[in-house]
Motif scaffolding. Sequence first.
Motif, PDB file in Angstrom:
ATOM      1  N   ASN A  27     -20.786 141.251 -29.197  1.00  0.00           N
ATOM      2  CA  ASN A  27     -20.281 141.997 -30.351  1.00  0.00           C
ATOM      3  C   ASN A  27     -21.278 142.025 -31.501  1.00  0.00           C
ATOM      4  OD1 ASN A  27     -17.887 142.737 -29.177  1.00  0.00           O
ATOM      5  ND2 ASN A  27     -16.717 141.062 -30.038  1.00  0.00           N
ATOM      6  N   GLU A  28     -22.224 141.101 -31.533  1.00  0.00           N
ATOM      7  CA  GLU A  28     -23.189 141.058 -32.623  1.00  0.00           C
ATOM      8  C   GLU A  28     -24.050 142.326 -32.669  1.00  0.00           C
ATOM      9  OE1 GLU A  28     -25.324 137.418 -32.193  1.00  0.00           O
ATOM     10  OE2 GLU A  28     -23.614 136.213 -32.790  1.00  0.00           O
ATOM     11  N   ALA A  33     -17.619 146.447 -34.153  1.00  0.00           N
ATOM     12  CA  ALA A  33     -16.930 145.444 -33.340  1.00  0.00           C
ATOM     13  C   ALA A  33     -17.009 144.076 -34.006  1.00  0.00           C
ATOM     14  CB  ALA A  33     -17.521 145.396 -31.945  1.00  0.00           C
ATOM     15  N   LYS A  34     -18.163 143.746 -34.558  1.00  0.00           N
ATOM     16  CA  LYS A  34     -18.330 142.439 -35.209  1.00  0.00           C
ATOM     17  C   LYS A  34     -17.405 142.311 -36.410  1.00  0.00           C
ATOM     18  CE  LYS A  34     -21.717 139.262 -37.192  1.00  0.00           C
ATOM     19  NZ  LYS A  34     -20.654 138.399 -37.550  1.00  0.00           N
ATOM     20  N   LYS A  62     -11.151 145.052 -27.065  1.00  0.00           N
ATOM     21  CA  LYS A  62     -10.489 146.070 -27.893  1.00  0.00           C
ATOM     22  C   LYS A  62     -11.287 146.400 -29.149  1.00  0.00           C
ATOM     23  CE  LYS A  62      -6.221 147.345 -30.200  1.00  0.00           C
ATOM     24  NZ  LYS A  62      -4.807 147.015 -30.400  1.00  0.00           N
ATOM     25  N   VAL A  63     -11.925 145.411 -29.777  1.00  0.00           N
ATOM     26  CA  VAL A  63     -12.652 145.679 -31.028  1.00  0.00           C
ATOM     27  C   VAL A  63     -13.816 146.636 -30.825  1.00  0.00           C
ATOM     28  CG1 VAL A  63     -11.974 143.505 -32.102  1.00  0.00           C
ATOM     29  CG2 VAL A  63     -14.124 143.614 -30.825  1.00  0.00           C
ATOM     30  N   LYS A  74      -4.797 145.665 -39.984  1.00  0.00           N
ATOM     31  CA  LYS A  74      -5.837 144.855 -40.613  1.00  0.00           C
ATOM     32  C   LYS A  74      -7.207 145.515 -40.471  1.00  0.00           C
ATOM     33  CE  LYS A  74      -3.439 140.474 -40.300  1.00  0.00           C
ATOM     34  NZ  LYS A  74      -3.601 139.043 -40.032  1.00  0.00           N
ATOM     35  N   TRP A  75      -7.359 146.395 -39.498  1.00  0.00           N
ATOM     36  CA  TRP A  75      -8.574 147.202 -39.338  1.00  0.00           C
ATOM     37  C   TRP A  75      -8.231 148.498 -38.633  1.00  0.00           C
ATOM     38  CZ3 TRP A  75      -9.304 147.818 -34.139  1.00  0.00           C
ATOM     39  CH2 TRP A  75      -8.980 146.765 -33.279  1.00  0.00           C
TER      40      TRP A  75
END
Length: 75
Positions: A27-28, A33-34, A62-63, A74-75
Amino acid sequence: MIKIEGKSSIVKDYNIEERNKKFERENEDDPLAKSRYDICKQCDHLTKLKFCDECYCFMPVKVRIKGVECPLKKW
């Protein structure tokens, strides 16, 4: 560590924490996504296995999906 017994009766070690760290490293490379996952890590609904107990999704995956939302907004 969880032990999983396969069909051939061989017991395999499966380290959940190691798998979760791998997803976090991946994710970084994706800023969206991060930032989403950072929000999830602070949420009480994220389980130890990285599932959301509100939407039942595996959050490290999912992110990364564009166009989806947190069910708690929340996002």
